[in-house]
Structure formats: C-alpha cells, structure tokens
Design a protein around this motif. Structure first.
Motif, PDB file in Angstrom:
ATOM      1  N   THR A  40       0.935  -1.261  -0.013  1.00 56.08           N
ATOM      2  CA  THR A  40      -0.107   0.144   0.056  1.00 56.08           C
ATOM      3  C   THR A  40       0.976   1.219  -0.042  1.00 56.08           C
ATOM      4  O   THR A  40       1.963   1.086   0.268  1.00 56.08           O
ATOM      5  N   ASP A  77      -3.209   2.017  -3.437  1.00 60.43           N
ATOM      6  CA  ASP A  77      -4.166   2.235  -2.531  1.00 60.43           C
ATOM      7  C   ASP A  77      -4.286   1.188  -1.435  1.00 60.43           C
ATOM      8  O   ASP A  77      -4.222   1.406  -0.272  1.00 60.43           O
ATOM      9  N   SER A  78      -4.833  -0.107  -2.013  1.00 62.00           N
ATOM     10  CA  SER A  78      -4.899  -1.159  -1.157  1.00 62.00           C
ATOM     11  C   SER A  78      -4.804  -2.338  -1.761  1.00 62.00           C
ATOM     12  O   SER A  78      -4.712  -2.462  -3.017  1.00 62.00           O
ATOM     13  N   VAL A  91       0.755  -2.857   7.290  1.00 61.79           N
ATOM     14  CA  VAL A  91      -0.669  -2.485   7.657  1.00 61.79           C
ATOM     15  C   VAL A  91      -1.234  -3.489   8.638  1.00 61.79           C
ATOM     16  O   VAL A  91      -1.974  -3.102   9.480  1.00 61.79           O
ATOM     17  N   GLN A 105      -4.649  -6.640  -2.605  1.00 60.67           N
ATOM     18  CA  GLN A 105      -5.998  -7.717  -2.590  1.00 60.67           C
ATOM     19  C   GLN A 105      -5.643  -8.853  -1.578  1.00 60.67           C
ATOM     20  O   GLN A 105      -6.555  -9.277  -1.003  1.00 60.67           O
ATOM     21  N   GLU A 159       0.650   3.429   2.041  1.00 58.14           N
ATOM     22  CA  GLU A 159       1.104   3.949   3.488  1.00 58.14           C
ATOM     23  C   GLU A 159       2.396   3.073   3.797  1.00 58.14           C
ATOM     24  O   GLU A 159       3.219   3.657   4.338  1.00 58.14           O
ATOM     25  N   GLU A 160       2.436   1.799   3.459  1.00 60.79           N
ATOM     26  CA  GLU A 160       3.511   0.899   3.910  1.00 60.79           C
ATOM     27  C   GLU A 160       4.909   1.390   2.997  1.00 60.79           C
ATOM     28  O   GLU A 160       5.815   1.627   3.673  1.00 60.79           O
ATOM     29  N   LYS A 190      -2.626 -11.045   4.356  1.00 61.36           N
ATOM     30  CA  LYS A 190      -1.273 -10.159   4.448  1.00 61.36           C
ATOM     31  C   LYS A 190      -0.560 -10.361   5.674  1.00 61.36           C
ATOM     32  O   LYS A 190      -1.241 -10.350   6.748  1.00 61.36           O
TER      33      LYS A 190
END
Ligand code: ASP
Ligand code: MG
Length: 418
Positions: A204, A250-251, A356, A253, A206-207, A257
């Motif tokens: 992501t 963004d995200s 995340v 699949q 963020e990561e 995870k």
C-alpha cells in the motif's frame, strides 16, 4: 512513426529510468528499446536521472570546491548529470528512427519552491508535453530538477527523480507511473543485508511511505506521497528483465497479508543529543522550526526531565548532521546565552518493521523488543506508529538485528505470491 494526431488514442504512461538503467551507452540503448516498444500500447513520457555515479561525483567536486556549501550554484552543479542522460537517451531513440526531444525542467515548466537542494514541486505545465505527444515526439524529461520563481535551477533531494516522474504522471492524469530500476521489485528487506529477503508483489502507499521514510532507497519518499495524494499507481520494475515487479497502490488484494511486510533499515542516520536544555517547550519549538526551515527532517525525538535539567535527543539523516549541529548551536547561544552541550552519535543505524497488518495485531512492539533483547542489541531511541516500530541501534548490530527480525516475523518463508 505515426502521423500527427490531434487526440490521444492510447493511455499516457510515464516511465522513469534510474541511474543504473542509463549507466552506459549500451544501457541507454536498452532503455530506448523499452520506450519504443511501449509506443504500441501507450504514449510514453520519459523521465531519466543521471548516469549512475554521476551525481555522487558532482557532490564530491562540490565538497572539494567549498565544503558544506548549499545554494543555487550547488543545485546547478548537481542537476547537470540529468542533462547528459536525457540528451543521450533522446539520441538513442532518434537513432532507431523515432522522434524524441530532451527537456530540462525550466524548458517544460517544472516549478518548485526555492529551498536549495530540497526543493518541492509546486506546479508542472503540461502543454508542451501534450503537444509533443500529439506530434509523435517522445518527451524525455530531466528528473531531479526544477526551477524556482527567480529562474534558479533547483534540485529535489537525492533520489528525487522518482518524484519528478510521479508529479509528471499526476499532472498528466496518467493512472500509473513505471519506475524502472536495477532491482526486479521491492524486497521484504535489503537482500545485501538479509539474504533471505523476498520480492513483494503489492504494497500500500502507506507501507511504501513508511519504508521510504525509514530508509528504503527504492523510492524517493515524496514520490510516494504524491502518488497517494493523486492516486497514481507506481510500478517498480527492472529495466533489465521484462516482467512484473511490485505494485504500490491504495489497497492490496491479498487477504492473508502478513503482520509485518518488511524490515527496513537506514545506515545513514545520526543522533544529536543536547544535555543542558533549559526547561520549557518554547525552546524546543524554535529549534525544530529552525531545522524544518532548512529542510532537515527530524525523525525520532526523545525528551527527558532529569534533576540536572531537560535533555533532548533526536535523529537526523547523517548528511544533515553537520548542519543540524550548527543550527542547534547558533540558536542555543542566541537564545540562552550559553553554549549547548551537544553530543553526536554517528555510529548508529535505524532498523524498523513495517506493515499495515500491525493495526489488528497487538503485541508487535513487545515482540520487536524481545527479539532485539535476545540478541543483546541495545536500543538508543525508539518510535512507533500504527504501522511501524523503529529503533536506533549500534551500526555494528544492524545486520544481526535485521536478519533476526526478518526471521521472527515470518518473512523468510514469504511466498512470492504474497
Ligand atoms: N541523480 C539524482 C541522484 O543521484 C536523482 C536521482 O537519481 O533520482 O540523487
Ligand atoms: Mg532512486
């Protein structure tokens, strides 16, 4: 070559090639082939950085001419490496019978603020790029540089051509930006440090942002921030192998995870300690404001009250240590009329875990400390966020720390599909 068209019938794709990808004439010809190949399905817009080693060579020349100098002349010097790369790449493409045109930032309108050697992009004009695409010309744009309101050449910070590429992709509303590099993907740790590191398929924003800010050199942090802000997917891939690398978006699949997706490190980190800071918060505010104005990113901050007074410790990138100490000392003597007792630690490194998945798993920080304790690794500063834990440790323990964290957080067995 296609005839002149008025509207674009294929998607625009920004392709950025890093230093090693354009490191020799042979490699530049390889890049030309990749760009020409992509004409079939896309309109490529190319961004290139300087040939590998070139920017370091220029930095060394500057250090010799005037140690620690920062100002417009420094940026002009450093930006010159990209000029060579884009001109050679344009020639390599033209040699194959296609039209290409190299551009410096000021020719195309990449406007930045005026913070020397750490400038931020404010605006990019797209007219010339779009005009070229419609005329069948491949624009080859110099990464890493911009121009400020006084027509000074600025640079975006080391590794900044990723940011140029993503900013150009965002300005052109391209939905992805391909970053071609010398590694096939983003790894779960630096393979030179952790031989069992694995390729990561998806991450992501963020990561990736945490990883970049914690020392992963794969992408310039600003590029990931911009990508997240403008929804530009980043595809990190190899310029030497024709295959998928890592998608940053963004995200992701994958439902399974892992809690921790990577172990990141930064060997170039240093700590500044001030042992005689008068009580109060306003001194702290002023200090960090001064550092910020010079573009120095302070990372971990720790403040303690002892009977002898307030103590402060913070970490900065090693390249900023000298400037950080100078700024601190000057401000301190000006404010408190006495010299600061400053100690610096430069034989330290930062090791971090990012993921995340941590959000939904308690006890990750405890596990992190336990693993380091088991290896007898001391921790000097520590910080956590929702998706990371990081610590400043002795440089000599870095490899041991990274490897044991990688193993303990089950990354050694990470399958390629993760
Ligand atoms: N050539 C610049 C550097 O070495 C910019 C980049 O490579 O992204 O930092
Ligand atoms: Mg880079």
């Amino acid at each position: 070559m296609k005839d002149k068209i008025t509207t674009l019938d294929r998607p625009i794709q920004v392709k950025k090639f890093g230093g090693t990808s354009v490191g020799s004439i042979e490699r530049i010809h390889n890049v030309a082939r990749i760009v020409i190949e992509s004409l079939k399905n896309n309109y490529p817009v190319v961004v290139a950085s300087a040939m590998s080693g070139e920017t370091n060579r220029l930095v060394a020349l500057a250090e010799e001419a005037f140690p620690h100098y920062k100002g417009p002349a420094y940026d002009m010097l450093l930006a010159s490496g990209e000029q060579v790369a884009i001109a050679l790449l344009a020639m390599a493409i033209e040699r194959q019978g296609y039209k290409a045109k190299p551009y410096l930032a000021h020719q195309i309108g990449i406007q930045t603020d005026n913070v020397s050697s750490k400038a931020r992009i404010q605006h990019i004009q797209t007219e010339q790029i779009l005009k070229d695409l419609k005329e069948g010309i491949i624009p080859i744009i110099a990464g890493f540089q911009g121009v400020d309101e006084n027509f000074n050449i600025t640079t975006l910070g080391r590794g900044g051509s990723d940011t140029s590429a993503v900013a150009i992709a965002a300005a052109l509303k391209a939905d992805a930006c391909e970053i071609y590099t010398d590694v096939p993907a983003v790894f779960s740790a630096d393979p030179r440090l952790v031989p069992l590191a694995k390729e990561i398929k998806e991450l992501t924003f963020e990561e990736m942002m945490e990883m970049a800010s914690l020392g992963s050199k794969v992408l310039h942090i600003r590029s990931v921030e911009l990508a997240a802000k403008f929804g530009v997917k980043i595809h990190v891939r190899s310029s030497f192998q024709e295959r998928e690398g890592t998608w940053v978006m963004d995200s992701v699949q994958n439902l399974e995870k892992p809690v921790v997706s990577s172990v990141t490190h930064d060997a170039n980190t240093s700590v500044v300690k001030i042992n005689n800071l008068p009580e109060g918060v306003s001194g702290l505010a002023q200090l960090f404001e001064h550092l910020a104005q010079k573009g120095i990113v302070v990372d971990i901050i720790s403040q303690t009250h002892l009977p002898e007074g307030q103590r402060l410790a913070f970490s900065v990138p090693s390249e900023d240590l000298y400037q950080a100490v100078t700024i601190t000392q000057n401000l301190f003597t000006q404010m408190h009329k006495l010299p600061a007792q400053i100690e610096t630690m430069d034989k330290v490194a930062k090791v971090s875990i990012v993921g995340v998945g941590m959000r939904n798993h308690p006890g990750v920080a405890a596990h992190f400390f336990k693993i380091l304790a088991k290896q007898n690794i001391p921790i000097f500063l520590v910080t956590t966020s929702e998706i990371k834990v990081s610590a400043i440790i002795p440089s000599e323990s870095l490899q041991k720390a990274a490897q044991s964290l990688h193993t303990a957080f089950s990354l050694d067995q990470l399958s390629k599909e993760t």
